[in-house]
Design an enzyme around this catalytic site. Sequence first.
Site, mmCIF file in Angstrom:
data_model
loop_
_atom_site.group_PDB
_atom_site.id
_atom_site.type_symbol
_atom_site.label_atom_id
_atom_site.label_comp_id
_atom_site.label_asym_id
_atom_site.label_seq_id
_atom_site.Cartn_x
_atom_site.Cartn_y
_atom_site.Cartn_z
ATOM 1 N N LYS A 75 27.936 -49.149 -20.370
ATOM 2 C CA LYS A 75 27.424 -47.805 -20.682
ATOM 3 C C LYS A 75 27.924 -46.780 -19.651
ATOM 4 C CE LYS A 75 23.003 -48.976 -20.384
ATOM 5 N NZ LYS A 75 22.971 -50.440 -20.124
ATOM 6 N N ARG B 128 14.541 -46.699 -22.803
ATOM 7 C CA ARG B 128 14.433 -48.158 -22.741
ATOM 8 C C ARG B 128 13.150 -48.675 -23.350
ATOM 9 N NH1 ARG B 128 18.484 -48.334 -17.937
ATOM 10 N NH2 ARG B 128 18.385 -50.500 -17.413
ATOM 11 N N ARG C 13 30.187 -57.793 -10.907
ATOM 12 C CA ARG C 13 29.778 -56.503 -10.345
ATOM 13 C C ARG C 13 28.998 -56.695 -9.036
ATOM 14 N NH1 ARG C 13 26.340 -52.437 -14.026
ATOM 15 N NH2 ARG C 13 24.555 -53.675 -13.384
ATOM 16 N N ARG D 212 24.765 -54.428 -5.670
ATOM 17 C CA ARG D 212 23.486 -53.923 -6.171
ATOM 18 C C ARG D 212 22.421 -55.003 -6.044
ATOM 19 N NH1 ARG D 212 23.944 -50.679 -11.816
ATOM 20 N NH2 ARG D 212 21.902 -51.655 -12.036
ATOM 21 N N ARG E 242 15.788 -58.399 -15.728
ATOM 22 C CA ARG E 242 16.320 -57.226 -16.448
ATOM 23 C C ARG E 242 16.641 -57.582 -17.903
ATOM 24 N NH1 ARG E 242 21.157 -55.674 -13.032
ATOM 25 N NH2 ARG E 242 21.347 -53.812 -14.301
HETATM 26 P P1 AMP Z 1 20.553 -49.181 -14.810
HETATM 27 O O1 AMP Z 1 21.507 -48.737 -13.764
HETATM 28 O O2 AMP Z 1 20.541 -48.276 -16.006
HETATM 29 O O3 AMP Z 1 20.724 -50.624 -15.178
HETATM 30 O O4 AMP Z 1 19.095 -49.048 -14.177
HETATM 31 C C1 AMP Z 1 18.727 -49.763 -13.015
HETATM 32 C C2 AMP Z 1 17.221 -49.929 -12.941
HETATM 33 O O5 AMP Z 1 16.570 -48.641 -12.886
HETATM 34 C C3 AMP Z 1 16.582 -50.628 -14.145
HETATM 35 O O6 AMP Z 1 16.655 -52.033 -14.049
HETATM 36 C C4 AMP Z 1 15.145 -50.108 -14.045
HETATM 37 O O7 AMP Z 1 14.427 -50.729 -13.012
HETATM 38 C C5 AMP Z 1 15.371 -48.655 -13.649
HETATM 39 N N1 AMP Z 1 15.556 -47.781 -14.830
HETATM 40 C C6 AMP Z 1 16.645 -47.039 -15.150
HETATM 41 N N2 AMP Z 1 16.454 -46.352 -16.293
HETATM 42 C C7 AMP Z 1 15.210 -46.680 -16.715
HETATM 43 C C8 AMP Z 1 14.430 -46.322 -17.848
HETATM 44 N N3 AMP Z 1 14.883 -45.473 -18.784
HETATM 45 N N4 AMP Z 1 13.183 -46.855 -17.969
HETATM 46 C C9 AMP Z 1 12.681 -47.693 -17.025
HETATM 47 N N5 AMP Z 1 13.373 -48.081 -15.954
HETATM 48 C C10 AMP Z 1 14.628 -47.585 -15.776
#
Ligand code: AMP
Length: 187
Positions: free
Chosen positions: A13, A88, A127, A133, A144
């Site tokens: 994404k 989400r 990654r 990360r 996740r």
């Molecule tokens: P991402 O980089 O999009 O994978 O986001 C990393 C982490 O941030 C996720 O595993 C969640 O803990 C948090 N996070 C990001 N976006 C959301 C969302 N829309 N709703 C809830 N948690 C989020």
Amino acid sequence: MDILLMGPPGAGKGTQGAILSEARGLPKFATGDLLRDAVKRKTPLGLKAKAVIEAGNLVSDDIILGIVREQLAKPEAAKGVIFDGVVRTIPQAEGVERLLAERGRRMEAVLFFDVTDEEILARLNKRRNIEQRADDDPAAVATRLKAYRQQTAPVLDWYEQRNLLRRIPAVGSVEEIAQRARRALEH
Ligand code: AMP
């Protein structure tokens, strides 16, 4: 034009969002990036969200919708936004719909980057060695993926019912996938 990017962690994404953002001249807005930045800068939001993010759980809908509200109020978001990983849960989908409606807008399309679990695990492993990360470690990845299956996958049906969902097979080169995304937005 407001476009939403969905897909499991590691589906690409972020990469595809950056390409779309450039091509359409629209800002990309990723809650994950904003949250990681808040954690790094130790802001009140960052301190509150740190443990949740690092364990791989979802941050609360209230916090996420507060962030979306703030981002949509920015002048650069006036013509539309590429939302990356923002919606989400179903309450987030409803909240974002409401926030856009307040501005006389609605989601134009939802691109779903579809990848197999096997591929995701391989990508996240790679990654982890590059980006370091904390939430790419195996235990957090498992959490996740579980959060994705239980809370995020039902959102796909929510958008499908509204006829907004476009499924993009997300295996192939970055350019091939970008081309599929461009085509999906043409109709
Ligand atoms: P991402 O980089 O999009 O994978 O986001 C990393 C982490 O941030 C996720 O595993 C969640 O803990 C948090 N996070 C990001 N976006 C959301 C969302 N829309 N709703 C809830 N948690 C989020």
